[in-house]
Scaffold this active site. Structure first.
Site, PDB file in Angstrom:
ATOM      1  N   PRO A 183       0.826  -1.217   0.000  1.00  0.00           N
ATOM      2  CA  PRO A 183       0.000   0.000   0.000  1.00  0.00           C
ATOM      3  C   PRO A 183       0.853   1.257   0.000  1.00  0.00           C
ATOM      4  CG  PRO A 183      -0.769  -1.574   1.653  1.00  0.00           C
ATOM      5  CD  PRO A 183       0.549  -2.081   1.160  1.00  0.00           C
ATOM      6  N   GLU A 184       0.485   2.199  -0.865  1.00  0.00           N
ATOM      7  CA  GLU A 184       1.200   3.471  -0.955  1.00  0.00           C
ATOM      8  C   GLU A 184       0.247   4.604  -0.589  1.00  0.00           C
ATOM      9  OE1 GLU A 184       3.394   3.677  -4.645  1.00  0.00           O
ATOM     10  OE2 GLU A 184       3.835   1.533  -4.591  1.00  0.00           O
ATOM     11  N   LYS A 213       2.057   7.852   4.010  1.00  0.00           N
ATOM     12  CA  LYS A 213       1.899   6.414   4.245  1.00  0.00           C
ATOM     13  C   LYS A 213       1.446   6.100   5.663  1.00  0.00           C
ATOM     14  CE  LYS A 213       4.909   4.353   0.754  1.00  0.00           C
ATOM     15  NZ  LYS A 213       5.976   3.355   0.518  1.00  0.00           N
ATOM     16  N   ASN A 255       6.664   1.857  -4.777  1.00  0.00           N
ATOM     17  CA  ASN A 255       7.298   1.212  -5.919  1.00  0.00           C
ATOM     18  C   ASN A 255       6.559   1.443  -7.232  1.00  0.00           C
ATOM     19  OD1 ASN A 255       9.704  -0.118  -6.298  1.00  0.00           O
ATOM     20  ND2 ASN A 255       8.749  -2.127  -6.474  1.00  0.00           N
TER      21      ASN A 255
END
Length: 416
Positions: free
Chosen positions: A2-3, A54, A184
């Protein structure tokens, strides 16, 4: 993993599902979780959520009593709000279910007051996530890329002298001190859209951007992917790119994901089709991947840049090489091969090796040498015995002949 967009969608999910819902009782933690206990219990409270980069913060707010409008503290009952700050790790998310359908990996649970009860759960299959009771936003994280854009931009451009910006741009984009919320897939999509090689110096890619770009609303930038202007420093350093504003896309690209909805939220449906269609680089056919200096997979197209790792190994190739190392014990594994080639080579090696070489071991060779020595000793013993017999026979026959000769002389005397 999760971002920033996923954590913001998580906060929207909590606010939507918990709107008007009253929670009651203690907050319970699973037995296997290593995160701290949440010492909060209340007869009636509400839950709201907010996100920053985050991190997600849940606020548990006790409700006022109806009789006098004042909060009455009872034994063990909370009368002050509590903030719990969550970090999702690799697989964290929230679910809101009936009590009998709580997910297996629900590690923190909040129960409603109604009957039958429902449960808001923090689910984390891989258990890399965490929470902090009475927590605050981590001070070493920078401003949020989505909702604190001006502060985010200023934080980056005013600190370009920091040694952190000596590193490749693809690695600096994961530094949460400056890019709080980028992960990512976002770094791959942003660099691909701007045609920036992932392994150019971060400082060179960012120098030339202005502190105030006059940007207020992200929506006009949804279709504005590239810009032909290239900063002078980038030209000098040989960065081949048709670049827009890198920091602006760090802000707008995550907001595009938020506008999609559905990447894991609503987690009840988990419909990823819109997100997969949105991706242009990350895990897309025709793109390349390589591990950066920190071991994270970087997806890209085109040139790598001058700061690329010396050992250019893609994750898949590295995995195959490891497999070969585990099972191929010959000295012919110097170059990484595909699984098919390495398998064929192993079979060929087995055929080439004579059976005698395969079955010959040090212990067996020693035993064979021992047997040969014993055979030689036995032969020598036999020869010794036979020679001894020969000598004995000759010594026995020799006196008899002498007696005969003596007897012959005596006979001749007698005849005379």
């Amino acid at each position: 993993m999760p971002e920033g967009p996923e954590l913001h969608l998580a906060s929207l999910f909590v606010n939507k599902m918990c709107d008007g819902v009253v929670f009651s009782g203690p907050v319970t933690k699973s037995e296997v979780s290593k995160s701290p206990d949440v010492a909060f219990t209340c007869e009636s409270y509400r839950i709201t959520a907010a996100s920053r980069g985050k991190e997600v913060k849940l606020t548990l707010a006790p409700m006022k009593s109806d009789d006098d409008g004042k909060r009455r503290s009872k034994d063990g009952q909370a009368d002050q709000p509590m903030d719990i700050v969550f970090r999702f790790g690799m697989s964290g998310y929230f679910r809101f279910t009936p009590e009998g359908e709580v997910p297996k990996h629900a590690h923190l649970r909040f129960y409603t007051q109604e009957k039958p009860r429902r449960v808001l759960s923090f689910v984390d299959t891989r258990r890399f996530g965490s929470w902090q009771p009475n927590g605050t936003w981590q001070p070493d994280r920078g401003p949020c890329i989505m909702f604190e854009y001006k502060s985010f931009r200023e934080n980056v451009l005013s600190n370009l002298s920091d040694r952190a910006f000596d590193r490749p741009i693809c690695e600096v984009l994961l530094n949460q001190k400056y890019f709080n919320g980028i992960g990512n897939y976002l770094r791959a999509e942003i660099l691909y859209r701007l045609n920036i090689p992932p392994f150019v110096c971060a400082r060179d890619a960012l120098e030339g951007l202005e502190l105030d770009d006059g940007f207020e609303n992200w929506e006009p930038l949804k279709k504005e992917i590239t810009n032909t202007k290239t900063p002078g420093k980038a030209k000098k350093k040989g960065i081949k790119q048709e670049t827009g504003d890198l920091l602006r896309l760090c802000h707008t690209v995550p907001l595009e994901v938020v506008s999609l909805g559905g990447k894991g939220y609503d987690p009840e449906k988990a419909d990823y089709s819109a997100f997969k269609a949105w991706l242009q680089c990350y895990y897309v056919d025709g793109m390349k991947s390589i591990r950066d200096h920190n071991g994270r997979t970087m997806w890209f197209k085109g040139d790598l840049g001058p700061m690329a790792p010396k050992e250019l190994k893609s994750p898949k190739a590295k995995k195959r090489a490891k497999k070969d190392d585990d099972h191929d014990y010959t000295d012919k594994k110097k170059v990484a091969k595909t699984e098919t080639e390495s398998t064929g080579k192993k079979r060929a090696v087995k055929k080439e090796i004579p059976k005698k070489e395969i079955t010959t071991h040090p212990k067996e060779a020693t035993s064979k040498r021992g047997k040969a020595t014993k055979a030689q000793e036995a032969t020598l013993q036999t020869e010794t015995r036979s020679s001894a017999r020969t000598k004995k026979t000759s010594s026995t026959s020799e006196p008899a002949a002498g007696r005969g000769r003596r007897n012959g002389r005596g006979t001749r005397k007698n005849s005379k």
